[in-house]
Design a protein around this motif. Structure first.
Motif, PDB file in Angstrom:
ATOM      1  N   UNK A 146     -12.783  -7.305  11.616  1.00  0.00           N
ATOM      2  CA  UNK A 146     -12.240  -6.278  11.504  1.00  0.00           C
ATOM      3  C   UNK A 146     -13.124  -5.180  12.170  1.00  0.00           C
ATOM      4  N   UNK A 147     -12.612  -3.982  12.498  1.00  0.00           N
ATOM      5  CA  UNK A 147     -13.445  -3.143  12.899  1.00  0.00           C
ATOM      6  C   UNK A 147     -14.005  -2.041  12.044  1.00  0.00           C
ATOM      7  N   UNK A 148     -14.959  -1.224  12.319  1.00  0.00           N
ATOM      8  CA  UNK A 148     -15.763  -0.491  11.361  1.00  0.00           C
ATOM      9  C   UNK A 148     -14.518   0.637  11.044  1.00  0.00           C
ATOM     10  N   UNK A 149     -14.563   1.426   9.859  1.00  0.00           N
ATOM     11  CA  UNK A 149     -13.599   2.163   9.328  1.00  0.00           C
ATOM     12  C   UNK A 149     -13.575   3.347  10.190  1.00  0.00           C
ATOM     13  N   UNK A 150     -12.568   4.064  10.691  1.00  0.00           N
ATOM     14  CA  UNK A 150     -12.440   5.361  11.348  1.00  0.00           C
ATOM     15  C   UNK A 150     -12.140   6.294  10.198  1.00  0.00           C
ATOM     16  N   UNK A 151     -13.107   7.224  10.211  1.00  0.00           N
ATOM     17  CA  UNK A 151     -12.867   8.355   9.343  1.00  0.00           C
ATOM     18  C   UNK A 151     -11.453   9.198   9.305  1.00  0.00           C
ATOM     19  N   UNK A 152     -11.050   9.256  10.553  1.00  0.00           N
ATOM     20  CA  UNK A 152      -9.929   9.937  10.853  1.00  0.00           C
ATOM     21  C   UNK A 152      -8.533   9.183  10.819  1.00  0.00           C
ATOM     22  N   UNK A 153      -8.582   7.843  10.521  1.00  0.00           N
ATOM     23  CA  UNK A 153      -7.486   7.004  10.204  1.00  0.00           C
ATOM     24  C   UNK A 153      -7.494   6.546   8.838  1.00  0.00           C
ATOM     25  N   UNK A 154      -6.426   6.466   8.155  1.00  0.00           N
ATOM     26  CA  UNK A 154      -6.401   5.953   6.861  1.00  0.00           C
ATOM     27  C   UNK A 154      -6.582   4.278   7.102  1.00  0.00           C
ATOM     28  N   UNK A 155      -7.402   3.906   5.705  1.00  0.00           N
ATOM     29  CA  UNK A 155      -7.468   2.570   5.993  1.00  0.00           C
ATOM     30  C   UNK A 155      -6.671   1.415   4.980  1.00  0.00           C
ATOM     31  N   UNK A 156      -5.722   2.326   4.300  1.00  0.00           N
ATOM     32  CA  UNK A 156      -4.471   1.675   3.785  1.00  0.00           C
ATOM     33  C   UNK A 156      -3.393   2.015   4.298  1.00  0.00           C
ATOM     34  N   UNK A 157      -2.495   0.983   4.326  1.00  0.00           N
ATOM     35  CA  UNK A 157      -1.301   1.220   5.363  1.00  0.00           C
ATOM     36  C   UNK A 157      -0.594   2.354   4.694  1.00  0.00           C
ATOM     37  N   UNK A 158       0.235   3.197   5.734  1.00  0.00           N
ATOM     38  CA  UNK A 158       1.270   4.266   5.464  1.00  0.00           C
ATOM     39  C   UNK A 158       2.255   3.455   4.932  1.00  0.00           C
ATOM     40  N   UNK A 159       2.966   3.941   4.065  1.00  0.00           N
ATOM     41  CA  UNK A 159       4.168   2.976   3.478  1.00  0.00           C
ATOM     42  C   UNK A 159       5.354   3.923   2.959  1.00  0.00           C
ATOM     43  N   UNK A 160       6.419   3.546   3.352  1.00  0.00           N
ATOM     44  CA  UNK A 160       7.835   4.160   3.425  1.00  0.00           C
ATOM     45  C   UNK A 160       8.440   3.110   1.986  1.00  0.00           C
ATOM     46  N   UNK A 161       8.401   3.786   0.692  1.00  0.00           N
ATOM     47  CA  UNK A 161       9.193   3.078  -0.422  1.00  0.00           C
ATOM     48  C   UNK A 161      10.607   3.269  -0.231  1.00  0.00           C
ATOM     49  N   UNK A 162      11.533   2.492  -0.179  1.00  0.00           N
ATOM     50  CA  UNK A 162      13.049   2.417   0.026  1.00  0.00           C
ATOM     51  C   UNK A 162      13.615   1.660  -1.205  1.00  0.00           C
ATOM     52  N   UNK A 220      -0.278   4.446  -7.980  1.00  0.00           N
ATOM     53  CA  UNK A 220      -1.633   4.173  -8.636  1.00  0.00           C
ATOM     54  C   UNK A 220      -2.437   3.323  -8.014  1.00  0.00           C
ATOM     55  N   UNK A 221      -1.622   2.169  -7.607  1.00  0.00           N
ATOM     56  CA  UNK A 221      -2.742   1.062  -7.021  1.00  0.00           C
ATOM     57  C   UNK A 221      -2.962   1.261  -5.747  1.00  0.00           C
ATOM     58  N   UNK A 222      -2.348   2.159  -5.019  1.00  0.00           N
ATOM     59  CA  UNK A 222      -2.800   2.347  -3.485  1.00  0.00           C
ATOM     60  C   UNK A 222      -3.706   3.761  -3.613  1.00  0.00           C
ATOM     61  N   UNK A 223      -3.975   4.269  -4.654  1.00  0.00           N
ATOM     62  CA  UNK A 223      -4.969   5.267  -4.765  1.00  0.00           C
ATOM     63  C   UNK A 223      -4.982   6.314  -3.864  1.00  0.00           C
ATOM     64  N   UNK A 224      -3.935   7.304  -3.802  1.00  0.00           N
ATOM     65  CA  UNK A 224      -4.053   8.245  -2.937  1.00  0.00           C
ATOM     66  C   UNK A 224      -3.710   7.930  -1.356  1.00  0.00           C
ATOM     67  N   UNK A 273       0.202  -8.566  -4.822  1.00  0.00           N
ATOM     68  CA  UNK A 273       0.714  -9.372  -3.793  1.00  0.00           C
ATOM     69  C   UNK A 273       1.136  -8.718  -2.381  1.00  0.00           C
ATOM     70  N   UNK A 274       2.011  -7.802  -2.622  1.00  0.00           N
ATOM     71  CA  UNK A 274       2.915  -6.866  -1.655  1.00  0.00           C
ATOM     72  C   UNK A 274       1.716  -6.252  -1.000  1.00  0.00           C
ATOM     73  N   UNK A 275       0.870  -5.480  -1.767  1.00  0.00           N
ATOM     74  CA  UNK A 275      -0.216  -4.666  -1.245  1.00  0.00           C
ATOM     75  C   UNK A 275      -0.885  -5.326  -0.270  1.00  0.00           C
TER      76      UNK A 275
END
Length: 505
Positions: free
Chosen positions: A87-103, A132-136, A259-261
């Protein structure tokens, strides 16, 4: 895909040429071990029972020899020196958790009570638990039946989504039906505005088979697709079974969400590996510790192999291992290493105090909301990366004119720096908008401005100085005061809004 599967699929070495030493290590191990286990010469003229009693070391042989520990330690040293990473070093300007659209499917079938209390209410609870699991992390909400509607745009605040989620019911949807393709298109449109790839999660009790082909083709564009099936135990749906996606059946606990996350985040991290510009995160330290521990057995009597010290020293220090990430005491870790641990634990304020490296210190200050301090830290460096980061910090602190100059400096250092031109144009638009509003404003400083005001820069002196007062008596109402005038339920608001959108479509 779980974390182990992701690591195995993305594992590679930053310095693979060091792996050429592995055959040499195995050759030395084979030669030395074969010589050590070779049977001794036969002693003629002595009775067998006397020979066994008088010969030392022939009764039983050791399974483990000194060369075994040496070889294993050298293998660890070589692998660590080769620089394993996934993996790459975390980018402070990019979220490290996937942006998600709940349908969320909002149809009469979702009111069935075979999943307590009902499929729809349970689905709402699951979405709340997922937030809550995705914490912000950034999450959006789309509701669909015969038509699809964006309920809440991308937000990192779960409290914003909760009232709208509770107001969803089949009677607020303007068109009856089950149009999953339209819902996917609406969710993909929300994700298209993001700078990074994202994921779409369907929370539904079924997918119309007519939508299967469209969902499969759309998901191949790079958007990760997941389905949380709101079905009772033993039930199945042909449409859900046919869609190529990460599919999980609803459970009583949160194992389905975890599991999904994990799966959706693994796809997201793989996309960041392919498109990211951050350096790779060198995991050499993971092999340095076992190599060091294996050397402890050399202090045992009969296990000393002095010639191997030279090889171990060369293997451990020839490479460029990443900072160690174990331990907390100062005499074990440098300040930068301690800062990295605090940064990975999302304790950004503490990390900003610990870091001595200017780039990492600025990143920690930025993530902690200390934008002015971050800009000052980045100002010590003259690289395009530091200039771009300084510009982002200045924009967050609303110093738009300074951020424009900084982005121009970034482009002067590197005309092709990713995002610099786009952010320069955005900063100019914001500044122009603020100053245009001041020119057109017929209010000035004679209104009696309080002490707690928000003031934007106006160095060009275009128009009057416009200030936004937090004093409700001055004519502006707070959000709570505005909500006191709202005399309707969230469901009524959504029903009217969806009806207007459906009519326009």
């Amino acid at each position: 895909m779980n974390d182990i599967g992701f690591i195995l699929s993305e594992l590679h070495f930053l310095r693979p040429s060091w792996l050429l030493l592995l055959p040499l290590v195995f050759l030395v191990w084979f030669v030395v071990r074969r010589r050590a286990t070779r049977p001794g010469p036969e002693v003629a003229g002595i009775a067998p029972h006397l020979r066994d009693a008088l010969t030392v070391g022939t009764g039983k042989r050791r399974r483990l020899l000194p060369i075994d520990g040496v070889a294993l330690g050298l293998v660890c040293a070589v692998l660590g020196t080769a620089g394993p990473t996934w993996s790459r070093q975390p980018d402070p300007f990019v979220a490290q958790t996937v942006p998600l659209v709940a349908v969320l499917k909002v149809t009469p079938s979702m009111t069935a009570n075979d999943v307590a209390p009902t499929r729809l209410e349970r689905a709402k609870q699951k979405i709340t638990d997922l937030l809550a699991l995705r914490a912000g992390a950034r999450t959006a909400l789309v509701a669909y039946a015969g038509s699809a509607h964006a309920v809440v745009p991308m937000t990192s605040d779960p409290s914003v989504m909760q009232p709208y989620l509770e107001g969803l019911a089949p009677d607020v949807m303007p068109i009856e039906g089950d149009n999953a393709t339209a819902a996917f298109d609406r969710a993909a449109g929300i994700l298209s505005a993001a700078a990074t790839p994202g994921a779409i999660l369907f929370v539904a009790d079924g997918i119309d088979t007519a939508d299967v082909t469209g969902l499969d083709q759309a998901s191949r564009t790079g958007t990760a697709l997941g389905i949380l099936a709101m079905l009772p135990e033993g039930a199945s749906d042909r449409g859900i079974d046919a869609v190529e996606a990460v599919k999980v059946r609803v459970t009583a606990d949160d194992s389905d969400l975890r599991t999904l996350d994990r799966s959706l985040n693994a796809d997201y991290r793989r996309a960041l590996n392919e498109t990211g510009t951050q350096p790779w995160d060198d995991r050499s330290w993971m092999f340095a510790w076992p190599a060091a521990l294996l050397t402890l057995i050399w202090f045992r009597r009969g296990w000393t192999m002095r010639w191997s010290w030279l090889l171990v020293a060369g293997g451990l220090f020839a490479g460029a291992p990443a900072p160690a990430q174990a331990g907390i005491a100062d005499w074990f870790l440098t300040p930068d290493q301690q800062g990295r641990i605090a940064y990975d634990n999302k304790n950004f304020a503490r990390a900003a105090e610990l870091f001595t490296d200017p780039m990492w210190k600025g990143r920690a200050q930025y993530r902690a909301g200390q934008y002015e301090a971050a800009a000052q830290t980045y100002d010590r460096l003259d690289t395009p990366e530091a200039a771009f980061a300084k510009g982002m910090a200045l924009m967050r602190s609303r110093a738009y004119r300074d951020s424009i100059a900084t982005f121009e400096e970034t482009l002067a250092l590197d005309p092709d720096f990713p995002g610099a031109a786009g952010n320069l144009a955005t900063a100019r638009q914001i500044l122009d908008y603020i100053e245009t509003e001041r020119e057109q404003s017929d209010t000035g400083e004679d209104r009696g401005i309080g002490a707690d005001d928000v003031v934007y820069d106006n160095e060009a002196e275009r128009g009057e100085e416009t200030r936004i007062s937090e004093d409700a008596d001055g004519g502006l109402l707070t959000a709570d005061q505005w909500m006191q005038f709202v005399d309707t339920r969230t469901g009524d608001f959504l029903r009217q809004r969806f009806a207007i959108e459906a009519a326009q479509q």
